[in-house]
Design a protein around this motif. Structure first.
Motif, PDB file in Angstrom:
ATOM      1  N   HIS A 152     -17.855 -21.432  21.504  1.00 55.33           N
ATOM      2  CA  HIS A 152     -18.661 -20.103  20.820  1.00 55.33           C
ATOM      3  C   HIS A 152     -19.673 -20.537  20.102  1.00 55.33           C
ATOM      4  CE1 HIS A 152     -14.758 -18.613  21.906  1.00 55.33           C
ATOM      5  NE2 HIS A 152     -14.993 -17.426  21.919  1.00 55.33           N
ATOM      6  N   VAL A 153     -20.691 -19.604  20.009  1.00 51.13           N
ATOM      7  CA  VAL A 153     -22.031 -20.005  19.241  1.00 51.13           C
ATOM      8  C   VAL A 153     -22.384 -18.924  18.461  1.00 51.13           C
ATOM      9  CG1 VAL A 153     -24.599 -20.220  19.512  1.00 51.13           C
ATOM     10  CG2 VAL A 153     -22.894 -21.122  21.260  1.00 51.13           C
ATOM     11  N   ASN A 189     -20.095 -18.977  25.061  1.00 49.05           N
ATOM     12  CA  ASN A 189     -21.008 -19.577  26.016  1.00 49.05           C
ATOM     13  C   ASN A 189     -20.430 -20.470  27.168  1.00 49.05           C
ATOM     14  OD1 ASN A 189     -23.095 -21.125  27.052  1.00 49.05           O
ATOM     15  ND2 ASN A 189     -23.456 -22.563  25.276  1.00 49.05           N
ATOM     16  N   HIS A 224     -21.184 -15.485  20.251  1.00 50.67           N
ATOM     17  CA  HIS A 224     -21.274 -15.401  21.709  1.00 50.67           C
ATOM     18  C   HIS A 224     -20.049 -16.528  22.184  1.00 50.67           C
ATOM     19  CE1 HIS A 224     -24.965 -12.955  21.165  1.00 50.67           C
ATOM     20  NE2 HIS A 224     -25.115 -13.707  20.075  1.00 50.67           N
ATOM     21  N   ARG A 254     -30.994 -13.507  22.446  1.00 49.86           N
ATOM     22  CA  ARG A 254     -30.913 -13.400  21.119  1.00 49.86           C
ATOM     23  C   ARG A 254     -32.068 -12.823  20.269  1.00 49.86           C
ATOM     24  NH1 ARG A 254     -27.525 -15.027  24.004  1.00 49.86           N
ATOM     25  NH2 ARG A 254     -27.387 -12.856  24.134  1.00 49.86           N
ATOM     26  N   HIS A 276     -35.397 -23.999  22.977  1.00 53.32           N
ATOM     27  CA  HIS A 276     -34.259 -23.553  22.439  1.00 53.32           C
ATOM     28  C   HIS A 276     -34.152 -23.053  20.819  1.00 53.32           C
ATOM     29  CE1 HIS A 276     -32.036 -25.319  25.990  1.00 53.32           C
ATOM     30  NE2 HIS A 276     -32.957 -25.932  25.986  1.00 53.32           N
ATOM     31  N   VAL A 317     -25.048 -17.076  15.833  1.00 53.30           N
ATOM     32  CA  VAL A 317     -26.337 -16.997  15.735  1.00 53.30           C
ATOM     33  C   VAL A 317     -26.633 -16.502  14.246  1.00 53.30           C
ATOM     34  CG1 VAL A 317     -28.503 -16.014  16.548  1.00 53.30           C
ATOM     35  CG2 VAL A 317     -26.856 -16.555  17.789  1.00 53.30           C
ATOM     36  N   GLY A 348     -31.191 -17.220  27.374  1.00 44.54           N
ATOM     37  CA  GLY A 348     -30.310 -17.272  26.171  1.00 44.54           C
ATOM     38  C   GLY A 348     -31.081 -17.077  24.906  1.00 44.54           C
ATOM     39  N   THR A 349     -32.266 -17.764  24.549  1.00 42.83           N
ATOM     40  CA  THR A 349     -32.918 -17.597  23.364  1.00 42.83           C
ATOM     41  C   THR A 349     -33.730 -16.373  23.525  1.00 42.83           C
ATOM     42  OG1 THR A 349     -33.239 -20.171  23.334  1.00 42.83           O
ATOM     43  CG2 THR A 349     -35.017 -18.730  22.284  1.00 42.83           C
ATOM     44  N   GLU A 397     -21.541 -12.592  25.283  1.00 43.61           N
ATOM     45  CA  GLU A 397     -21.850 -13.789  26.043  1.00 43.61           C
ATOM     46  C   GLU A 397     -23.138 -14.282  25.868  1.00 43.61           C
ATOM     47  OE1 GLU A 397     -19.975 -14.503  29.618  1.00 43.61           O
ATOM     48  OE2 GLU A 397     -18.491 -13.207  29.392  1.00 43.61           O
ATOM     49  N   TRP A 398     -23.368 -15.728  25.846  1.00 44.37           N
ATOM     50  CA  TRP A 398     -24.576 -16.330  25.470  1.00 44.37           C
ATOM     51  C   TRP A 398     -25.322 -15.859  26.630  1.00 44.37           C
ATOM     52  CZ3 TRP A 398     -26.699 -18.050  21.442  1.00 44.37           C
ATOM     53  CH2 TRP A 398     -27.823 -18.847  21.432  1.00 44.37           C
ATOM     54  N   ARG A 442     -26.783 -21.624  16.187  1.00 43.42           N
ATOM     55  CA  ARG A 442     -28.066 -21.571  16.536  1.00 43.42           C
ATOM     56  C   ARG A 442     -28.946 -20.851  15.312  1.00 43.42           C
ATOM     57  NH1 ARG A 442     -30.098 -24.853  20.664  1.00 43.42           N
ATOM     58  NH2 ARG A 442     -27.972 -25.095  22.060  1.00 43.42           N
TER      59      ARG A 442
END
Length: 150
Positions: free
Chosen positions: A93-94, A85, A83, A136, A45, A96, A132-133, A149-150, A23
């Motif tokens: 996993h994401v 997810n 994170h 972050r 998002h 950023v 989540g957005t 975590e997300w 992201r």
């Protein structure tokens, strides 16, 4: 379209692979953040998506930003956090990234995936911006602790 996505997720859950996505927090010179609204899931998002086989995280970031926002990177993105997810799977996993050095090659036109892509002031995010957005953005810009975590 939704059925296809659900079948895709079910297939991957049954195979149980580790999945990785990216992201981007794209911030312009005025402090506005790029958000996207998809056609197949509600809310606003951060732009991004899944890393394809043989693709690096940054390659994926470049591809997703071009596809979702007509964004071309001019400098290196900065990895801010990674994170888990759980809403996607127990193995998703994401990563950023913060992106400040870019150009946008025209406004993003709606299609079958992206209904809208727009920049919003950080202090005036649209209704429907996902939790989540928001988390972050708070971690990056407001000094909130980074969640695993997300």
């Amino acid at each position: 379209m939704r059925l296809r996505i659900r079948i895709f997720h079910l297939y991957h859950l049954l195979r149980r692979p580790l999945t990785v996505g990216v992201r981007a927090v794209v911030i312009d010179a005025h402090g506005a953040i790029l958000l996207v609204r998809h056609t197949y899931v509600g809310g606003w998002h951060l732009p991004g998506g899944g890393v394809e086989p043989g693709e690096t995280l940054e390659d994926c970031l470049v591809r997703e930003l071009r596809e979702e926002g007509n964004i071309v990177l001019l400098g290196s993105p900065v990895l801010k956090s990674v994170h888990l997810n759980r809403s996607a799977s127990r193995r998703d996993h994401v990563a950023v990234y913060l992106v400040a050095d870019f150009r946008q090659e025209g406004k993003r036109k709606p299609d079958l995936e992206i209904a809208e892509a727009r920049f919003f002031p950080l202090d005036d995010l649209p209704d429907g911006t996902t939790s989540g957005t928001r988390r972050r953005l708070a971690e990056i810009f407001n000094g909130q602790p980074v969640s695993a975590e997300w």
